[in-house]
Design a protein around this motif. Sequence first.
Motif, short mmCIF file in Angstrom:
data_model
loop_
_atom_site.label_atom_id
_atom_site.label_comp_id
_atom_site.label_asym_id
_atom_site.label_seq_id
_atom_site.Cartn_x
_atom_site.Cartn_y
_atom_site.Cartn_z
N VAL A 108 0.86 -1.19 0.00
CA VAL A 108 0.00 0.00 0.00
C VAL A 108 0.89 1.23 0.00
CG1 VAL A 108 -1.92 1.19 1.11
CG2 VAL A 108 -1.77 -1.30 1.24
N VAL A 109 0.75 2.06 -1.04
CA VAL A 109 1.57 3.26 -1.19
C VAL A 109 0.67 4.50 -1.19
CG1 VAL A 109 3.37 2.04 -2.48
CG2 VAL A 109 1.55 3.18 -3.75
N GLY A 110 1.30 5.66 -0.96
CA GLY A 110 0.53 6.90 -0.94
C GLY A 110 1.22 7.90 -0.03
N VAL A 111 1.04 9.19 -0.30
CA VAL A 111 1.71 10.19 0.53
C VAL A 111 1.07 10.24 1.92
CG1 VAL A 111 2.41 11.63 -1.44
CG2 VAL A 111 0.27 12.14 -0.26
N ASN A 112 1.79 10.77 2.88
CA ASN A 112 1.26 10.86 4.24
C ASN A 112 0.04 11.78 4.27
OD1 ASN A 112 3.36 9.25 5.11
ND2 ASN A 112 4.70 11.01 5.54
N ALA A 221 3.94 -15.84 -4.13
CA ALA A 221 2.84 -14.93 -3.73
C ALA A 221 2.39 -14.05 -4.90
CB ALA A 221 3.28 -14.06 -2.57
N ASN A 222 1.09 -13.93 -5.05
CA ASN A 222 0.52 -12.96 -5.99
C ASN A 222 0.77 -11.57 -5.40
OD1 ASN A 222 -1.21 -12.11 -8.20
ND2 ASN A 222 -2.75 -11.66 -6.64
N ARG A 223 0.98 -10.58 -6.26
CA ARG A 223 1.31 -9.25 -5.74
C ARG A 223 0.37 -8.19 -6.28
NH1 ARG A 223 7.47 -7.97 -5.98
NH2 ARG A 223 7.35 -10.22 -5.91
N GLU A 224 0.01 -7.28 -5.39
CA GLU A 224 -0.87 -6.17 -5.75
C GLU A 224 -0.28 -4.91 -5.12
OE1 GLU A 224 -4.53 -4.93 -7.16
OE2 GLU A 224 -5.30 -6.42 -5.75
N THR A 225 -0.31 -3.80 -5.88
CA THR A 225 0.13 -2.52 -5.30
C THR A 225 -1.03 -1.54 -5.38
OG1 THR A 225 2.42 -2.92 -5.98
CG2 THR A 225 1.84 -0.67 -5.43
N LEU A 226 -1.53 -1.15 -4.23
CA LEU A 226 -2.64 -0.22 -4.16
C LEU A 226 -2.13 1.17 -3.80
CD1 LEU A 226 -5.32 -2.32 -2.18
CD2 LEU A 226 -5.19 -1.96 -4.66
N LEU A 227 -2.57 2.15 -4.56
CA LEU A 227 -2.21 3.55 -4.30
C LEU A 227 -3.39 4.25 -3.65
CD1 LEU A 227 -0.56 6.19 -4.63
CD2 LEU A 227 -1.41 6.33 -6.97
N VAL A 228 -3.15 4.83 -2.48
CA VAL A 228 -4.21 5.55 -1.75
C VAL A 228 -4.14 7.04 -2.12
CG1 VAL A 228 -5.23 6.06 0.50
CG2 VAL A 228 -4.04 3.88 0.14
N PHE A 244 3.70 8.37 -8.67
CA PHE A 244 3.86 7.03 -8.08
C PHE A 244 4.02 5.96 -9.16
CE2 PHE A 244 2.60 8.60 -3.89
CZ PHE A 244 3.40 7.82 -3.08
N MET A 245 3.34 6.18 -10.29
CA MET A 245 3.44 5.20 -11.39
C MET A 245 4.86 5.16 -11.97
SD MET A 245 -0.24 5.93 -13.15
CE MET A 245 -0.09 4.92 -14.62
N VAL A 250 1.53 0.35 -10.14
CA VAL A 250 0.26 0.47 -9.40
C VAL A 250 -0.81 -0.36 -10.09
CG1 VAL A 250 -1.53 2.08 -8.62
CG2 VAL A 250 0.87 2.81 -8.63
N SER A 251 -1.49 -1.22 -9.30
CA SER A 251 -2.52 -2.09 -9.92
C SER A 251 -3.94 -1.64 -9.60
CB SER A 251 -2.32 -3.54 -9.49
OG SER A 251 -2.30 -3.64 -8.09
#
Length: 303
Positions: A108-112, A221-228, A244-245, A250-251
């Motif tokens: 899980v990614v995203g700025v503070n 493991a399957n991998r997912e990247t979620l951007l908040v 971020f991309m 980012v998925s």
Amino acid sequence: MIQKFFDKLKNGLTKTKNNLTGRIMEVLSSYVSIDEDLYDELEEILITADIGVDTTLYIIEMLKQKIKENKIKDPNLINDCLKEVIIDILGSENAVLEPESTPEVVLVVGVNGVGKTTSIGKISSKLKDKGYKVLMAAADTFRAAAIDQLEIWSNRAGVDIVKHQEGSDPAAVIFDAVQASKSRNVDVLICDTAGRLHNKKNLMDELGKINRVIDREYPEANRETLLVLDATTGQNAVQQAKQFMEVCKVSGIVLTKLDGTAKGGIVISIKHSLGIPVKLIGVGEGIDDLQEFNANDFVEALF
């Protein structure tokens, strides 16, 4: 339950509805025929509702085509065409909060400040309720209180957490979390990561290290990247996503605070300009207020 969710969505989108569809209705009712002035007014409304210039121009173009194809002359009938155009952009696939296969690692990614930790807590709670065994990894080790905040959510959601001291190496946290996932037969490992986009090089290095650890230690493991992203920031959210991309694959998007903004049109802009699906939307503070995104429901609630 579904009706309850829809009502929540409808209430959450009230500000956007007033800012977008409410104004569109007013304009349409003031015209007796369809002309360029009408299109100009619609264009202005869409842009000021944070749909963005490129997406707005595309919507108007598609709208003109549909009106021509259906030989529509009455401005009041434009609404249905507009709904169709927006649904076409958003796609009819409904987002499902389920791992494609297990085990799965969700970064899980995203700025503070966008609601990253809160979203992780809510996602964990939802997955646990669906019967999955979930583990959290507190790899945002540089932000003061990020680890404590995630721990509060782990208790609230009733899932375990792997954490180190503040200032530790995030990749080391992920290494330990992966080992714990394997030994405890965890279905989904959800990792909080740093949100320091202003220092892109550091962020890139950090995410690179984290991904290499997962590649090496957890290749199955399957991998997912979620951007908040925070919906209240409007077009800034699209710019953030583009940045971020550049640093990670980012998925899916988690869009928070939709209930607190008139800029809900950003959902359409994200899908059109980035091609990334919005998977989850936040329409409230409660643990159940993060919902799987459904394009038809979204457009119905909007109109």
